[in-house]
Design a protein around this motif. Structure first.
Motif, PDB file in Angstrom:
ATOM      1  N   ASP B  41       0.834  -1.216   0.000  1.00  0.00           N
ATOM      2  CA  ASP B  41       0.000   0.000   0.000  1.00  0.00           C
ATOM      3  C   ASP B  41       0.863   1.259   0.000  1.00  0.00           C
ATOM      4  O   ASP B  41       0.361   2.349   0.200  1.00  0.00           O
ATOM      5  CB  ASP B  41      -0.949   0.002   1.209  1.00  0.00           C
ATOM      6  CG  ASP B  41      -0.234   0.297   2.516  1.00  0.00           C
ATOM      7  OD1 ASP B  41       0.987   0.008   2.610  1.00  0.00           O
ATOM      8  OD2 ASP B  41      -0.874   0.816   3.451  1.00  0.00           O
ATOM      9  N   VAL B  42       2.156   1.073  -0.221  1.00  0.00           N
ATOM     10  CA  VAL B  42       3.077   2.225  -0.252  1.00  0.00           C
ATOM     11  C   VAL B  42       4.116   2.033  -1.351  1.00  0.00           C
ATOM     12  O   VAL B  42       4.336   0.923  -1.826  1.00  0.00           O
ATOM     13  CB  VAL B  42       3.855   2.374   1.094  1.00  0.00           C
ATOM     14  CG1 VAL B  42       2.942   2.826   2.210  1.00  0.00           C
ATOM     15  CG2 VAL B  42       4.582   1.076   1.449  1.00  0.00           C
ATOM     16  N   SER B  44       8.084   2.094  -1.815  1.00  0.00           N
ATOM     17  CA  SER B  44       9.249   1.982  -0.936  1.00  0.00           C
ATOM     18  C   SER B  44      10.509   2.099  -1.759  1.00  0.00           C
ATOM     19  O   SER B  44      10.691   1.347  -2.697  1.00  0.00           O
ATOM     20  CB  SER B  44       9.252   0.648  -0.196  1.00  0.00           C
ATOM     21  OG  SER B  44      10.423   0.539   0.595  1.00  0.00           O
ATOM     22  N   SER B 141      12.311  -0.137  -4.548  1.00  0.00           N
ATOM     23  CA  SER B 141      12.186  -1.453  -3.925  1.00  0.00           C
ATOM     24  C   SER B 141      10.804  -2.038  -4.213  1.00  0.00           C
ATOM     25  O   SER B 141      10.670  -3.198  -4.601  1.00  0.00           O
ATOM     26  CB  SER B 141      12.423  -1.323  -2.422  1.00  0.00           C
ATOM     27  OG  SER B 141      12.066  -2.502  -1.755  1.00  0.00           O
ATOM     28  N   ASP B 146       2.023  -3.246  -6.006  1.00  0.00           N
ATOM     29  CA  ASP B 146       2.826  -4.446  -6.307  1.00  0.00           C
ATOM     30  C   ASP B 146       2.420  -5.608  -5.405  1.00  0.00           C
ATOM     31  O   ASP B 146       2.206  -5.421  -4.200  1.00  0.00           O
ATOM     32  CB  ASP B 146       4.323  -4.182  -6.021  1.00  0.00           C
ATOM     33  CG  ASP B 146       5.016  -3.429  -7.145  1.00  0.00           C
ATOM     34  OD1 ASP B 146       4.371  -3.154  -8.162  1.00  0.00           O
ATOM     35  OD2 ASP B 146       6.227  -3.129  -6.987  1.00  0.00           O
ATOM     36  N   VAL B 147       2.341  -6.805  -5.990  1.00  0.00           N
ATOM     37  CA  VAL B 147       2.222  -8.009  -5.161  1.00  0.00           C
ATOM     38  C   VAL B 147       3.621  -8.309  -4.638  1.00  0.00           C
ATOM     39  O   VAL B 147       4.527  -8.604  -5.414  1.00  0.00           O
ATOM     40  CB  VAL B 147       1.687  -9.207  -5.956  1.00  0.00           C
ATOM     41  CG1 VAL B 147       1.718 -10.480  -5.108  1.00  0.00           C
ATOM     42  CG2 VAL B 147       0.266  -8.930  -6.430  1.00  0.00           C
ATOM     43  N   VAL B 148       3.813  -8.196  -3.327  1.00  0.00           N
ATOM     44  CA  VAL B 148       5.159  -8.341  -2.779  1.00  0.00           C
ATOM     45  C   VAL B 148       5.395  -9.708  -2.149  1.00  0.00           C
ATOM     46  O   VAL B 148       6.534 -10.129  -1.972  1.00  0.00           O
ATOM     47  CB  VAL B 148       5.488  -7.228  -1.753  1.00  0.00           C
ATOM     48  CG1 VAL B 148       5.561  -5.885  -2.458  1.00  0.00           C
ATOM     49  CG2 VAL B 148       4.474  -7.194  -0.619  1.00  0.00           C
ATOM     50  N   LEU B 149       4.316 -10.397  -1.806  1.00  0.00           N
ATOM     51  CA  LEU B 149       4.454 -11.768  -1.307  1.00  0.00           C
ATOM     52  C   LEU B 149       3.318 -12.594  -1.899  1.00  0.00           C
ATOM     53  O   LEU B 149       2.169 -12.158  -1.925  1.00  0.00           O
ATOM     54  CB  LEU B 149       4.366 -11.815   0.227  1.00  0.00           C
ATOM     55  CG  LEU B 149       5.547 -11.234   1.011  1.00  0.00           C
ATOM     56  CD1 LEU B 149       5.208 -11.186   2.504  1.00  0.00           C
ATOM     57  CD2 LEU B 149       6.819 -12.055   0.795  1.00  0.00           C
ATOM     58  N   VAL B 166       4.492  -3.072   4.722  1.00  0.00           N
ATOM     59  CA  VAL B 166       3.298  -2.754   3.918  1.00  0.00           C
ATOM     60  C   VAL B 166       2.051  -2.611   4.794  1.00  0.00           C
ATOM     61  O   VAL B 166       0.928  -2.608   4.300  1.00  0.00           O
ATOM     62  CB  VAL B 166       3.059  -3.774   2.775  1.00  0.00           C
ATOM     63  CG1 VAL B 166       4.272  -3.801   1.844  1.00  0.00           C
ATOM     64  CG2 VAL B 166       2.757  -5.173   3.305  1.00  0.00           C
TER      65      VAL B 166
END
Lengths: 409, 409
Positions: B41-42, B44, B141, B146-149, B166
Motif C-alpha cells: 500500500d506504499v 518503498s 524497492s 505491487d504483489v510483494v508476497l 506494507v
C-alpha cells in the motif's frame, strides 16, 4: 576499523552462559536447552530382547537342521513362562523378552511351521545360525543410572523421545534469553499506521523479533523511541535487566544519531563502534554490568536499514545468543557454493550479499537489491554470499562461501 | 518390495495442498504459510532518498570543486522545504527525502564544513561525482499495488518484516496440517508410568509429535491403543478427519500386528506395505478419501522402533507435510560428506544410518547403535548417512550422501 572476526571475538568475550532455569513439561520442551543432567531410571532394553519377529531357539539347534517343537507364543507385552531346551522353540515378537536358554532368534521369514495334532512344529530354512543373532541384551542401549543427556543439550524431537523413555514428565531448562527490541528514530511510525510524508513504517521490530525467536530468544518489543536524548536514556535504562538489547537506528554518522551518547549516560560500556563490513558498518556494541552474578546485558546498536540489521544480527547477535544458551557459538551454517552469475565486487569492505542458494546443485545466485533498505528483495534470499574486500570481478562457477539463513520448517 | 523413490512418489501422489485458512496477527506468523497474495500500500522508499549521511548537491556542482552554502539540515522524519540550485547544499540523513534539484549525495566523510558569520559552507574532498550517487529513487524497492508476497510463501523473519513495511496487522495463513499420533501395542505404557516386566514406555508419541511440530504440523497425541481389533478400529475412525494419521507399531510380520487389517476395515486404502530400506522396511501407507473437496487423510503405519520411525518420518512424512503446506516436497536438506571411519555395509537394503555431520570439515561419522530401538545413540546424530544396498566396505575419505536432520535453533 575492526574486522568482522575481531568484532565477533569481542562480542563473545562479553556474552556469558545464562543460568536462570524453569521446569517445563516435555510436551513443551522442543528447542529448549536442558539445564540438568538426565539419568535413566531403567535399563534399555529392559530385558534381553528379539529385534525381529521370529523364533527363539536353543544353542543345541544352531545348525538349523532340526525340527523344533513350538512351546510358547510371546507377543509384545508378555513375558515367557518356559525355558528353552534343545529341540524346543518359542515364537517371539519384535521387542519381546527372549526365554531363558535362548541362543539366537531366527526371523519368521526363514521358517515354516506344521501342525501335528495339538502340537506345532518349526522348520528353519537358515543354516549355521550365529549365536546371539537378532538378540539385543538388556541395558545395551542404556543402563539404570546412566547419564543419558547432559546439561546444555538442545532438545530436539530425538532428545524429547529419550526423555519420555526414561520417564520424565518435565525437565529443567534454561530460560530463553530475554531480548529487548528498541526501534529508534523520528522517521518511523508503528506498522499499523499510514506513514505521513518523509516517514516510513517500523519494519525492524518485526524483523528483529522474529530473528530472535528463530535463534531461541524471547523478544520484547518496545514502542518506537523518538530522537530525544532523555526519552532514549529512559528507554535504555528500563531494559537493562534484559539479557540483551537490540537498538535499531541512530548509530550512523548523522547529527541526530543520539544512541551512543545515551548508552554512555546509561552506564553501558562501549566495546566497539563501526565494523569493516558491508552492509552493517555502523554497528555499535557494548555491555552493561549489573554488579550481580548474571552475565552482563549485551547492547547492540544495529543500523536502521533492515538489510544491515539482518546481517549484523546473523553475524554477531546469533552467536551471542548461542553462547548464552550454552551452545557452540557457530553462527549460521556455512557452505561453499559456485556462482551462477558473474559478480562485481567493489570497495574495501568485505560484503555479505543476499543470495539464493540451491542445495541440490550447490549453486549460489547473488540477488540484485536496491540498498540496505530493500527488504523486499531479501524475500528471495536464503543465504548471504561472502565476498572479501577489494575490487574484483568474480566469474561464473567460482566458489564462494555462503551463510545459510534459517528457514523454520 | 518397492524402492524408497517409488514409495515417496506414491506418498506424494496422494498428498494434496491444504486449503483451510485462518487469520493470524503478524506477531504470531513465524513459520506459517501465507494463504493470500500481499499487495503493497506504499511506495518503498516513499520518496527519493539518500542512502548515506551527507550532503545533497546540485548538478552544477558535480565537479566537487566549488564551495557550497548549506541551506538546510534534513534530519530523519523531516522533509526538505527548499530546492537546491548551483552553489547550494542541504545536509541530509540516511533515509531522508532529498530536496528537489538534487543531483547526487556526498557522504559526510568526504566533506568538511566552515562557518562564516551566520552562514555555513561546505567543501568536498570528492571530485567528479557521479549523478545519482547515493540516491535511491521512490518506489525502487516496491511500488504501491505491487504483489510483494505470493500465496504459498513460508513466512520467515524477513517476510514478516516486509508485512510490517506494507502495513499489515494480520494475514491469512494456512491452518497447520492436523496430524494424529496413535501409538499401538500391548507392550507399551505411558511415559509417566514405570513399566512392568516385559513392557517399555511410550517414547514414540513424544518423538513423533515433536517431529511433526518441527515440520510445521499440529500434532494430536492419542492414548495408547492396545492390540485389540475393535479398539484399534475405533481409534482409527475417530481420527480420519485429520490431515494425516501416524500409527506407530503393529505393522511388522508378527501375528499381533493388527494394524493393516483394522485400517482396511476403516476404509483406508492401502497403497503399499514394506519398502526396501533399513531401518523402516515394515512401513505401511494408505489414504482415506472423505468424499469432500479436502485432500485425503494420509495414513502412515510406522514401525514401532523409534529409529525406524524417525527414518520413515524424515523420508516420507516430512515431504508429504511439505506438499500439504504448499512447499516443494524436498524432504531433508542433502549434502555430500566424506567418511571419517571405514563403514561396513551389509545386506541388500539401502541404509539410512544415524551419523554425526561436521559442517566445518564436511566430514561424516556413522554412529554405532544397538538396533532400531536405540534412541539414546540417536542423540549424537544430526544426520542420516546413506549407503546403497549391497555388501561393501566403504573406506575412510569416501564421499557419501547425507541427510541433515533439523536442529531447531
Amino acid at each position: 576499523m575492526i574486522s568482522v572476526e575481531q568484532a565477533l571475538e569481542l562480542v563473545l568475550q562479553h556474552a556469558g552462559k545464562l543460568q536462570r532455569c524453569r521446569q517445563v513439561n516435555i510436551e513443551a520442551a522442543l528447542g529448549c536447552i536442558l539445564a540438568e543432567d538426565v539419568v535413566s531410571d531403567v535399563d534399555s532394553p529392559p530385558h534381553d530382547k528379539s529385534i525381529v519377529d521370529g523364533y527363539a531357539i536353543h544353542e543345541g539347534d544352531l545348525s538349523g537342521e532340526n525340527q523344533l517343537q513350538i512351546i510358547e507364543h510371546i507377543v509384545a507385552g508378555l513375558v515367557p513362562s518356559r525355558s528353552l531346551e534343545k529341540g524346543l522353540a518359542t515364537q517371539i515378537m519384535t521387542g519381546a523378552p527372549i526365554p531363558t536358554g535362548t541362543a539366537a532368534v531366527v526371523m519368521v521369514e526363514k521358517t515354516s511351521t506344521q501342525n501335528k495334532g495339538d502340537l506345532e512344529f518349526l522348520s528353519l530354512t537358515e543354516r549355521s545360525i550365529r549365536p546371539g543373532q537378532n538378540i539385543v541384551r538388556r541395558g545395551q542401549s542404556m543402563k539404570l543410572g546412566d547419564v543419558v543427556l547432559r546439561q546444555g543439550t538442545l532438545l530436539r524431537a530425538i532428545e524429547i523421545g529419550l526423555l519420555a523413555e526414561v520417564g520424565r514428565e518435565s525437565v529443567w531448562t534454561l530460560i530463553d534469553p530475554a531480548v529487548a527490541i528498541l526501534p529508534t528514530g523520528d522517521e518511523i511510525v508503528p506498522h499499523t499506521e499510514k506513514p505521513p510524508p518523509g516517514k516510513i513504517r517500523n519494519s525492524n521490530s518485526s524483523l528483529l523479533a522474529n530473528l530472535v525467536m528463530q535463534a531461541g530468544g524471547q523478544p520484547a518489543e518496545s514502542d518506537i523511541v523518538p530522537d530525544h536524548a532523555e526519552t532514549l536514556l529512559q528507554a535504555i535504562e528500563e531494559n537493562l535487566d534484559c539479557d540483551a538489547i537490540l537498538l535499531s537506528g541512530g548509530v550512523s554518522a548523522g547529527v541526530h544519531d543520539l544512541v551512543p551518547a545515551a548508552l554512555a549516560k546509561a552506564g553501558v560500556k562501549q566495546v566497539f563502534h563501526h565494523v569493516n563490513l558491508k552492509p552493517g558498518k555502523p554497528l555499535w556494541f557494548g555491555f552493561f554490568d549489573r554488579g550481580d552474578d548474571r552475565p552482563p546485558c549485551l547492547v547492540f546498536g544495529l543500523p536502521g536499514n533492515p538489510v544491515s540489521g539482518l546481517v549484523c544480527f546473523e553475524l554477531f547477535v546469533r552467536p551471542a545468543l548461542q553462547k548464552m544458551r550454552w551452545m557452540k557459538p557457530r553462527g549460521l551454517p556455512i557452505q561453499r557454493a559456485t556462482l551462477t552469475v558473474e559478480h562485481k565486487h567493489r570497495g574495501d569492505r568485505p560484503s555479505y550479499w543476499p543470495a539464493e542458494y540451491d542445495s541440490d546443485s550447490g549453486q549460489i545466485l547473488p540477488l540484485s537489491w536496491q540498498g540496505s533498505g530493500d527488504l523486499r528483495s531479501l524475500t528471495g534470499a536464503n543465504a548471504l554470499a561472502y565476498f572479501p574486500g577489494g575490487d574484483r570481478v568474480w566469474p561464473v562457477d567460482e566458489e564462494v562461501t555462503v551463510y545459510l539463513l534459517p528457514a523454520s520448517s
